[in-house]
Every structure is written in C-alpha cells, then in structure tokens.
Scaffold this motif. Structure first.
Motif, PDB file in Angstrom:
ATOM      1  N   PHE A  47       2.318  -8.315   5.480  1.00  0.00           N
ATOM      2  CA  PHE A  47       1.692  -7.251   6.262  1.00  0.00           C
ATOM      3  C   PHE A  47       0.654  -7.858   7.191  1.00  0.00           C
ATOM      4  O   PHE A  47      -0.330  -8.448   6.736  1.00  0.00           O
ATOM      5  CB  PHE A  47       1.017  -6.212   5.360  1.00  0.00           C
ATOM      6  CG  PHE A  47       1.991  -5.370   4.591  1.00  0.00           C
ATOM      7  CD1 PHE A  47       2.946  -4.610   5.239  1.00  0.00           C
ATOM      8  CD2 PHE A  47       1.952  -5.340   3.211  1.00  0.00           C
ATOM      9  CE1 PHE A  47       3.842  -3.828   4.527  1.00  0.00           C
ATOM     10  CE2 PHE A  47       2.843  -4.559   2.482  1.00  0.00           C
ATOM     11  CZ  PHE A  47       3.798  -3.802   3.152  1.00  0.00           C
ATOM     12  N   GLU A  48       0.886  -7.712   8.472  1.00  0.00           N
ATOM     13  CA  GLU A  48      -0.044  -8.184   9.491  1.00  0.00           C
ATOM     14  C   GLU A  48      -0.848  -6.981   9.978  1.00  0.00           C
ATOM     15  O   GLU A  48      -0.296  -6.065  10.585  1.00  0.00           O
ATOM     16  CB  GLU A  48       0.744  -8.818  10.635  1.00  0.00           C
ATOM     17  CG  GLU A  48      -0.083  -9.610  11.595  1.00  0.00           C
ATOM     18  CD  GLU A  48       0.785 -10.375  12.571  1.00  0.00           C
ATOM     19  OE1 GLU A  48       0.567 -10.187  13.787  1.00  0.00           O
ATOM     20  OE2 GLU A  48       1.681 -11.137  12.140  1.00  0.00           O
ATOM     21  N   MET A  49      -2.134  -6.977   9.668  1.00  0.00           N
ATOM     22  CA  MET A  49      -2.991  -5.836   9.975  1.00  0.00           C
ATOM     23  C   MET A  49      -3.723  -6.065  11.290  1.00  0.00           C
ATOM     24  O   MET A  49      -4.509  -6.992  11.407  1.00  0.00           O
ATOM     25  CB  MET A  49      -3.987  -5.629   8.827  1.00  0.00           C
ATOM     26  CG  MET A  49      -3.310  -5.344   7.503  1.00  0.00           C
ATOM     27  SD  MET A  49      -4.442  -5.265   6.094  1.00  0.00           S
ATOM     28  CE  MET A  49      -4.698  -7.011   5.771  1.00  0.00           C
ATOM     29  N   GLU A  50      -3.422  -5.201  12.262  1.00  0.00           N
ATOM     30  CA  GLU A  50      -4.043  -5.284  13.575  1.00  0.00           C
ATOM     31  C   GLU A  50      -4.646  -3.921  13.900  1.00  0.00           C
ATOM     32  O   GLU A  50      -3.922  -2.940  14.013  1.00  0.00           O
ATOM     33  CB  GLU A  50      -2.993  -5.667  14.615  1.00  0.00           C
ATOM     34  CG  GLU A  50      -3.546  -5.908  15.991  1.00  0.00           C
ATOM     35  CD  GLU A  50      -2.456  -6.391  16.926  1.00  0.00           C
ATOM     36  OE1 GLU A  50      -2.108  -5.635  17.858  1.00  0.00           O
ATOM     37  OE2 GLU A  50      -1.952  -7.513  16.721  1.00  0.00           O
ATOM     38  N   ASP A  51      -5.951  -3.854  13.983  1.00  0.00           N
ATOM     39  CA  ASP A  51      -6.651  -2.585  14.187  1.00  0.00           C
ATOM     40  C   ASP A  51      -6.283  -1.568  13.111  1.00  0.00           C
ATOM     41  O   ASP A  51      -6.183  -0.365  13.366  1.00  0.00           O
ATOM     42  CB  ASP A  51      -6.372  -2.006  15.589  1.00  0.00           C
ATOM     43  CG  ASP A  51      -6.865  -2.927  16.686  1.00  0.00           C
ATOM     44  OD1 ASP A  51      -7.954  -3.520  16.523  1.00  0.00           O
ATOM     45  OD2 ASP A  51      -6.161  -3.073  17.703  1.00  0.00           O
ATOM     46  N   PHE A  52      -6.064  -2.061  11.903  1.00  0.00           N
ATOM     47  CA  PHE A  52      -5.696  -1.220  10.769  1.00  0.00           C
ATOM     48  C   PHE A  52      -6.940  -0.509  10.251  1.00  0.00           C
ATOM     49  O   PHE A  52      -7.963  -1.118  10.013  1.00  0.00           O
ATOM     50  CB  PHE A  52      -5.066  -2.071   9.671  1.00  0.00           C
ATOM     51  CG  PHE A  52      -4.691  -1.320   8.427  1.00  0.00           C
ATOM     52  CD1 PHE A  52      -3.893  -0.184   8.489  1.00  0.00           C
ATOM     53  CD2 PHE A  52      -5.126  -1.755   7.185  1.00  0.00           C
ATOM     54  CE1 PHE A  52      -3.541   0.496   7.338  1.00  0.00           C
ATOM     55  CE2 PHE A  52      -4.780  -1.078   6.028  1.00  0.00           C
ATOM     56  CZ  PHE A  52      -3.983   0.051   6.107  1.00  0.00           C
ATOM     57  N   GLU A  53      -6.833   0.814  10.089  1.00  0.00           N
ATOM     58  CA  GLU A  53      -7.970   1.637   9.675  1.00  0.00           C
ATOM     59  C   GLU A  53      -7.828   2.201   8.272  1.00  0.00           C
ATOM     60  O   GLU A  53      -8.715   2.902   7.791  1.00  0.00           O
ATOM     61  CB  GLU A  53      -8.140   2.795  10.667  1.00  0.00           C
ATOM     62  CG  GLU A  53      -8.410   2.336  12.085  1.00  0.00           C
ATOM     63  CD  GLU A  53      -8.323   3.480  13.079  1.00  0.00           C
ATOM     64  OE1 GLU A  53      -8.238   4.654  12.669  1.00  0.00           O
ATOM     65  OE2 GLU A  53      -8.318   3.184  14.287  1.00  0.00           O
ATOM     66  N   GLY A  54      -6.693   1.934   7.607  1.00  0.00           N
ATOM     67  CA  GLY A  54      -6.478   2.478   6.273  1.00  0.00           C
ATOM     68  C   GLY A  54      -5.339   3.483   6.268  1.00  0.00           C
ATOM     69  O   GLY A  54      -4.370   3.343   6.987  1.00  0.00           O
TER      70      GLY A  54
END
Length: 120
Positions: A47-54
C-alpha cells in the motif's frame, strides 16, 4: 480512493491509496483477496499512501470485517508513506495480525516492493 497497481505477482495486492478509504473501496479489495486464497496462497499487500487521510466510518468498519474474516490468510504487508501516523498505523497492524508488517518511507518504495515480493 484506492487505485490498484499491477505488479504482476499472483499473490500480491498492490494499490495507491489517497484521500479517505470508503466502504466501496474496501469492497473492491475483498474479491481480490478471495481470488488469491482460492489459489492456495497467502495474500501479500503493498500500500503506497499518498495524501492518505484515513477512512470514512463505513470504510473503517468494512476493513475491520474483511480483516477479521481473513487474518490467517495474510502474508507480508508493506505500507509506504511519508507521515509519522502512517508508521504508527503500520505498527498497530503488525501488533494485531500474524502477518509480517513493515513501514517504509516513500523514498524507499522500491525497497518496499522488493521486500514484499521476496518469499521467505
């Protein structure tokens, strides 16, 4: 939002995640998990989190339901991001699963892909 990445490995689910994950996002993952399990494999995740807010509330609930049904079916999990809370979330995931979980800073995403792709 969840955007699948094709890394051409039959037991790996790879995705870029951004914004908030919804119930619909989580429901997209569930059939992919079943396809891998039906082939007799453990499911690995990248999982590549880019601007991930939840998550949205319903998204979080759906994720909990899926994970509780498949905890024994998961193998390695690589979380790639650039925020301290994302690293903490990965550590929490490691605590609650039997999976091997690692967090990688975004600048080490190639190492994360290599790690999750390595058997053993």
């Amino acid at each position: 939002m969840l955007q699948k990445i094709n890394l051409e490995q039959e037991n790996l689910i790879a995705a870029k995640i951004s914004g908030k994950l919804t119930e619909q996002d989580m429901r997209k993952l569930h059939p992919l998990i079943h396809n891998i399990i039906e082939k007799g494999h453990k499911v690995d995740f990248y999982f590549e989190m880019e601007d991930f807010e939840g998550y949205t509330l319903k998204g979080f609930w759906e994720d909990l339901k899926i994970d509780s049904a498949h905890l024994g079916d998961y193998g390695k999990m690589a979380f790639v991001g650039n925020r301290k809370w994302q690293e903490w979330a990965a550590k929490a995931t490691d605590f609650f699963t039997k999976s091997e979980v690692k967090y990688f800073d975004i600048k080490y995403k190639e190492q994360a892909m290599a790690w999750v792709s390595t058997k053993g």
